[in-house]
Design a protein around this motif. Structure first.
Motif, PDB file in Angstrom:
ATOM      1  N   LEU A  85       0.831  -1.207   0.000  1.00  0.00           N
ATOM      2  CA  LEU A  85       0.000   0.000   0.000  1.00  0.00           C
ATOM      3  C   LEU A  85       0.870   1.264   0.000  1.00  0.00           C
ATOM      4  O   LEU A  85       0.376   2.359   0.218  1.00  0.00           O
ATOM      5  N   GLY A  86       2.174   1.098  -0.258  1.00  0.00           N
ATOM      6  CA  GLY A  86       3.079   2.236  -0.213  1.00  0.00           C
ATOM      7  C   GLY A  86       2.901   3.167  -1.396  1.00  0.00           C
ATOM      8  O   GLY A  86       3.090   4.373  -1.295  1.00  0.00           O
ATOM      9  N   ARG A  87       2.573   2.622  -2.543  1.00  0.00           N
ATOM     10  CA  ARG A  87       2.389   3.450  -3.752  1.00  0.00           C
ATOM     11  C   ARG A  87       1.396   2.739  -4.670  1.00  0.00           C
ATOM     12  O   ARG A  87       0.938   1.652  -4.361  1.00  0.00           O
ATOM     13  N   ASN A  88       1.101   3.379  -5.796  1.00  0.00           N
ATOM     14  CA  ASN A  88       0.198   2.767  -6.777  1.00  0.00           C
ATOM     15  C   ASN A  88      -1.165   2.462  -6.149  1.00  0.00           C
ATOM     16  O   ASN A  88      -1.712   1.375  -6.282  1.00  0.00           O
ATOM     17  N   PRO A 126     -22.593  -8.794   0.544  1.00  0.00           N
ATOM     18  CA  PRO A 126     -21.426  -8.200   1.222  1.00  0.00           C
ATOM     19  C   PRO A 126     -20.257  -9.179   1.317  1.00  0.00           C
ATOM     20  O   PRO A 126     -19.102  -8.759   1.382  1.00  0.00           O
ATOM     21  N   ASP A 127     -20.548 -10.486   1.315  1.00  0.00           N
ATOM     22  CA  ASP A 127     -19.468 -11.468   1.463  1.00  0.00           C
ATOM     23  C   ASP A 127     -18.572 -11.518   0.228  1.00  0.00           C
ATOM     24  O   ASP A 127     -17.517 -12.142   0.272  1.00  0.00           O
ATOM     25  N   ALA A 128     -18.972 -10.865  -0.875  1.00  0.00           N
ATOM     26  CA  ALA A 128     -18.118 -10.842  -2.063  1.00  0.00           C
ATOM     27  C   ALA A 128     -17.009  -9.792  -1.943  1.00  0.00           C
ATOM     28  O   ALA A 128     -16.153  -9.703  -2.814  1.00  0.00           O
ATOM     29  N   GLY A 129     -17.012  -9.006  -0.873  1.00  0.00           N
ATOM     30  CA  GLY A 129     -15.932  -8.040  -0.653  1.00  0.00           C
ATOM     31  C   GLY A 129     -14.629  -8.764  -0.341  1.00  0.00           C
ATOM     32  O   GLY A 129     -14.625  -9.770   0.357  1.00  0.00           O
ATOM     33  N   ALA A 130     -13.518  -8.241  -0.854  1.00  0.00           N
ATOM     34  CA  ALA A 130     -12.231  -8.936  -0.751  1.00  0.00           C
ATOM     35  C   ALA A 130     -11.603  -8.771   0.632  1.00  0.00           C
ATOM     36  O   ALA A 130     -11.963  -7.873   1.387  1.00  0.00           O
ATOM     37  N   THR A 131     -10.675  -9.678   0.926  1.00  0.00           N
ATOM     38  CA  THR A 131      -9.793  -9.532   2.088  1.00  0.00           C
ATOM     39  C   THR A 131      -8.448  -9.052   1.556  1.00  0.00           C
ATOM     40  O   THR A 131      -7.853  -9.703   0.703  1.00  0.00           O
ATOM     41  N   VAL A 132      -7.999  -7.891   2.023  1.00  0.00           N
ATOM     42  CA  VAL A 132      -6.739  -7.321   1.541  1.00  0.00           C
ATOM     43  C   VAL A 132      -5.685  -7.479   2.634  1.00  0.00           C
ATOM     44  O   VAL A 132      -5.930  -7.125   3.787  1.00  0.00           O
ATOM     45  N   VAL A 133      -4.550  -8.040   2.283  1.00  0.00           N
ATOM     46  CA  VAL A 133      -3.451  -8.207   3.237  1.00  0.00           C
ATOM     47  C   VAL A 133      -2.271  -7.383   2.738  1.00  0.00           C
ATOM     48  O   VAL A 133      -1.897  -7.483   1.569  1.00  0.00           O
ATOM     49  N   ALA A 134      -1.722  -6.538   3.615  1.00  0.00           N
ATOM     50  CA  ALA A 134      -0.640  -5.645   3.191  1.00  0.00           C
ATOM     51  C   ALA A 134       0.358  -5.474   4.326  1.00  0.00           C
ATOM     52  O   ALA A 134       0.047  -5.696   5.494  1.00  0.00           O
ATOM     53  N   GLU A 135       1.560  -5.046   3.955  1.00  0.00           N
ATOM     54  CA  GLU A 135       2.598  -4.747   4.947  1.00  0.00           C
ATOM     55  C   GLU A 135       2.416  -3.318   5.447  1.00  0.00           C
ATOM     56  O   GLU A 135       1.996  -2.441   4.686  1.00  0.00           O
ATOM     57  N   ALA A 143      -1.152   4.396  15.071  1.00  0.00           N
ATOM     58  CA  ALA A 143      -0.279   5.048  14.089  1.00  0.00           C
ATOM     59  C   ALA A 143       0.247   3.976  13.147  1.00  0.00           C
ATOM     60  O   ALA A 143       0.670   2.910  13.586  1.00  0.00           O
ATOM     61  N   LEU A 144       0.144   4.251  11.854  1.00  0.00           N
ATOM     62  CA  LEU A 144       0.580   3.281  10.854  1.00  0.00           C
ATOM     63  C   LEU A 144       1.502   3.965   9.853  1.00  0.00           C
ATOM     64  O   LEU A 144       1.190   5.047   9.342  1.00  0.00           O
ATOM     65  N   GLY A 145       2.633   3.320   9.575  1.00  0.00           N
ATOM     66  CA  GLY A 145       3.563   3.844   8.584  1.00  0.00           C
ATOM     67  C   GLY A 145       3.612   2.941   7.367  1.00  0.00           C
ATOM     68  O   GLY A 145       3.110   1.822   7.388  1.00  0.00           O
ATOM     69  N   GLY A 146       4.240   3.446   6.295  1.00  0.00           N
ATOM     70  CA  GLY A 146       4.425   2.634   5.097  1.00  0.00           C
ATOM     71  C   GLY A 146       3.195   2.543   4.220  1.00  0.00           C
ATOM     72  O   GLY A 146       3.128   1.700   3.327  1.00  0.00           O
ATOM     73  N   ILE A 147       2.182   3.386   4.500  1.00  0.00           N
ATOM     74  CA  ILE A 147       0.971   3.368   3.685  1.00  0.00           C
ATOM     75  C   ILE A 147       0.818   4.748   3.051  1.00  0.00           C
ATOM     76  O   ILE A 147       0.938   5.770   3.735  1.00  0.00           O
ATOM     77  N   ALA A 148       0.550   4.786   1.756  1.00  0.00           N
ATOM     78  CA  ALA A 148       0.413   6.059   1.049  1.00  0.00           C
ATOM     79  C   ALA A 148      -0.704   6.886   1.675  1.00  0.00           C
ATOM     80  O   ALA A 148      -1.770   6.342   2.002  1.00  0.00           O
ATOM     81  N   PRO A 149      -0.498   8.202   1.877  1.00  0.00           N
ATOM     82  CA  PRO A 149      -1.493   9.020   2.581  1.00  0.00           C
ATOM     83  C   PRO A 149      -2.854   9.041   1.893  1.00  0.00           C
ATOM     84  O   PRO A 149      -3.882   9.164   2.563  1.00  0.00           O
ATOM     85  N   CYS A 186       3.050  -6.592  10.268  1.00  0.00           N
ATOM     86  CA  CYS A 186       4.361  -6.028  10.574  1.00  0.00           C
ATOM     87  C   CYS A 186       5.145  -7.141  11.257  1.00  0.00           C
ATOM     88  O   CYS A 186       4.894  -7.437  12.419  1.00  0.00           O
ATOM     89  N   GLY A 187       6.027  -7.802  10.519  1.00  0.00           N
ATOM     90  CA  GLY A 187       6.732  -8.960  11.062  1.00  0.00           C
ATOM     91  C   GLY A 187       5.738 -10.061  11.385  1.00  0.00           C
ATOM     92  O   GLY A 187       5.014 -10.524  10.508  1.00  0.00           O
ATOM     93  N   ALA A 188       5.679 -10.469  12.663  1.00  0.00           N
ATOM     94  CA  ALA A 188       4.731 -11.509  13.061  1.00  0.00           C
ATOM     95  C   ALA A 188       3.533 -10.911  13.789  1.00  0.00           C
ATOM     96  O   ALA A 188       2.891 -11.561  14.599  1.00  0.00           O
ATOM     97  N   GLN A 189       3.257  -9.632  13.514  1.00  0.00           N
ATOM     98  CA  GLN A 189       2.119  -8.981  14.159  1.00  0.00           C
ATOM     99  C   GLN A 189       1.087  -8.576  13.122  1.00  0.00           C
ATOM    100  O   GLN A 189       1.421  -8.320  11.967  1.00  0.00           O
TER     101      GLN A 189
END
Lengths: 181, 304
Positions: free
Chosen positions: A87-90, A105-114, A137-143, A165-168
């Motif tokens: 989710l950093g760019r693009n 509503p169940d057709a909505g996707a599950t999005v996994v990101a760093e 607070a979350l970093g690494g995601i485009a504003p 974030c790692g194993a979290q």
């Protein structure tokens, strides 16, 4: 049917996927709280959730190879029910993530990101799973992502987000309101 | 890729009875159910060694969650010792190695038919309710495609009409169990046939609730801290059963949901519906060191 007399013991796969799901379940039930996964990275989440019934979009070629072993089909973003991406760019492409509809509503996707936890953009969360409000607070995601999410997720349609974030993991379901501070 | 990489070692029985693909499907649907509180999510509902309609939906959710460290409590109408509850509980522990308990405060997973225990559930506990009919709109709309459209439109007017007709006919709301409730201000759900007494326990609760209908193949969830508001008219407040003044003839406890036991002379005696709460109270009175956890209702009233 006769049941075995000895106590069944889960194998490593069962233990791992069970623990991963439990972390995801509590992450989504209590948005904004940090839950611990048994292993680092997104591959464990794919292992716990995905099989031949799923259609997956994946940015990372190495992860895509791993996911292919679970049998999920690799498809373009609008067709995917599970998306593993950055989710950093693009960010513009997120307008095409499957959000389902009020009818399905169940057709909505599950999005996994760093993401990076505890640093960067401060956010206020309100909604189901949060007693009053919560700040993270979350970093690494485009504003521009947060405005994009609000525009795309017209409840009950929308996508559900797991940030790793790692194993979290932090879960941000479509049901909550996210205010950018 | 090799053939060996695609296969798994032979097992007599999958851990927790359900095979891995059934569990993955349930996990995906359980996550979607949490993300859209109160919205019914379809799922495959596999075969389990029990007839559909006897708690197979709740059983599948519980089996997906189970691990050797789990502690399970199963109740049927408040009782731990009924045949249905005892059989499900012993099945769960046999296929998973989980510990069985009757104690609400000791359990990590509580599977229930038609009651929520009187002791408050904590943030680390999961309540799994067995649901016979998950569709609150069925009495007013038997066609489930149209009912789905009504959920999409949040078109719930006819549910208020049922309540209105009950008030006109009988002078009060006659809906005894499965009282339709608005979840997160968006979807109306049926909270399974729990009495009206139990519905406020789901509102802004600490615990996570799954409701699963195996025969109807749908599951839905109430996450912690989610609004669950019974449908009411602004001038006619929601009323729970009038049990606040009843006393249990066995344990002496007062102010909880009671079972009515008819007597030969036409009168009635009452006993606690939450049977293990009664057992705890009796043991406490006998001098055992038994701890009764904080309860939802205090002196027969739900604190606001």
């Amino acid at each position: 049917m006769s049941l075995p007399t000895s106590v069944p013991v889960p194998d490593a796969f069962e233990t791992r996927t069970n623990a991963t799901f439990e972390a995801l379940m509590w992450a989504l039930s209590r948005p904004g709280t940090v839950q611990n996964l048994p292993a680092q990275g997104m591959a464990g989440i794919a292992e716990a959730l995905l099989d031949r019934e799923c259609r997956v979009f994946c940015d990372d070629p190495a992860l895509a190879v791993q996911i292919a072993t679970f049998g999920a089909a690799r498809v373009d973003l609008p067709l995917a029910d599970h998306c593993f991406l950055g989710l950093g760019r693009n960010i513009d492409r997120l307008a095409h993530v499957a959000v389902g509809s009020a009818l399905y509503p169940d057709a909505g996707a599950t999005v996994v990101a760093e993401a990076e936890f505890g640093a960067g953009q401060r956010l206020r969360l309100t909604g189901p799973g949060i007693e009053t409000s919560d700040e993270i607070a979350l970093g690494g995601i485009a504003p521009e992502f947060w405005a994009m999410r609000t525009a795309v997720c017209r409840y009950p349609a929308g996508f559900d987000l797991f940030l790793i974030c790692g194993a979290q993991v932090i879960g941000l379901p479509r049901s909550i309101t996210i205010e950018v501070l | 890729m090799t053939i060996a990489a695609l296969t798994k070692p032979w097992q007599a029985l999958s851990y927790g009875f359900l095979d891995a693909s059934a569990k993955r499907e349930l996990r995906r649907k359980m996550l979607k159910a949490i993300a859209v509180p109160g919205c019914q999510m379809p799922y495959a509902s596999r075969e389990v060694p029990m007839a559909r309609g006897w708690g197979t939906g709740g059983l599948q959710v519980t089996l997906t969650l189970l691990r050797p460290s789990s502690v399970v409590k199963v109740i049927d109408q408040g009782a731990d010792d009924s045949v249905n509850a005892a059989s499900i509980r012993s099945f769960l522990s046999k296929v998973s190695g989980a510990t069985e308990t009757w104690d609400t405060t000791a359990a990590t997973i509580l599977q229930s038919r038609h009651r929520i225990p009187e002791e408050r559930l904590r943030a680390d506990q999961v309540l799994v309710l067995q649901v016979p009919n998950p569709e609150p709109l069925r009495p007013v709309e038997p066609n489930m495609s149209i009912a789905r459209q009504m959920h999409a439109d949040a078109d719930y007017g006819r549910l208020w009409l049922i309540l209105y007709e009950q008030i006109v006919r009988s002078g009060r709301v006659m809906q005894g169990a499965a009282y339709p409730s608005l979840v997160n201000g968006r979807h109306v759900m049926t909270p399974s046939p729990i009495p009206r007494w139990d519905v406020p326990k789901l509102h802004m609760a600490q615990h996570l609730t799954f409701l699963s209908a195996g025969r109807e193949k749908r599951l839905y969830a109430v996450p912690p801290f989610t609004r669950v508001e019974p449908l009411v008219f602004s001038d006619i407040p929601y009323q729970v059963e009038d049990h606040a003044a009843l006393t249990c003839h066995r344990s002496g406890l007062r102010g909880y949901f009671m079972n009515e036991i008819p007597q030969d002379d036409g009168s009635a005696q009452f006993e606690l519906s939450d049977s293990h709460l009664g057992i705890k109270a009796i043991r406490q009175a006998e001098g055992s060191a038994v701890e009764i956890g904080p309860t939802w209702y205090e002196n027969g009233k739900m604190p606001q």
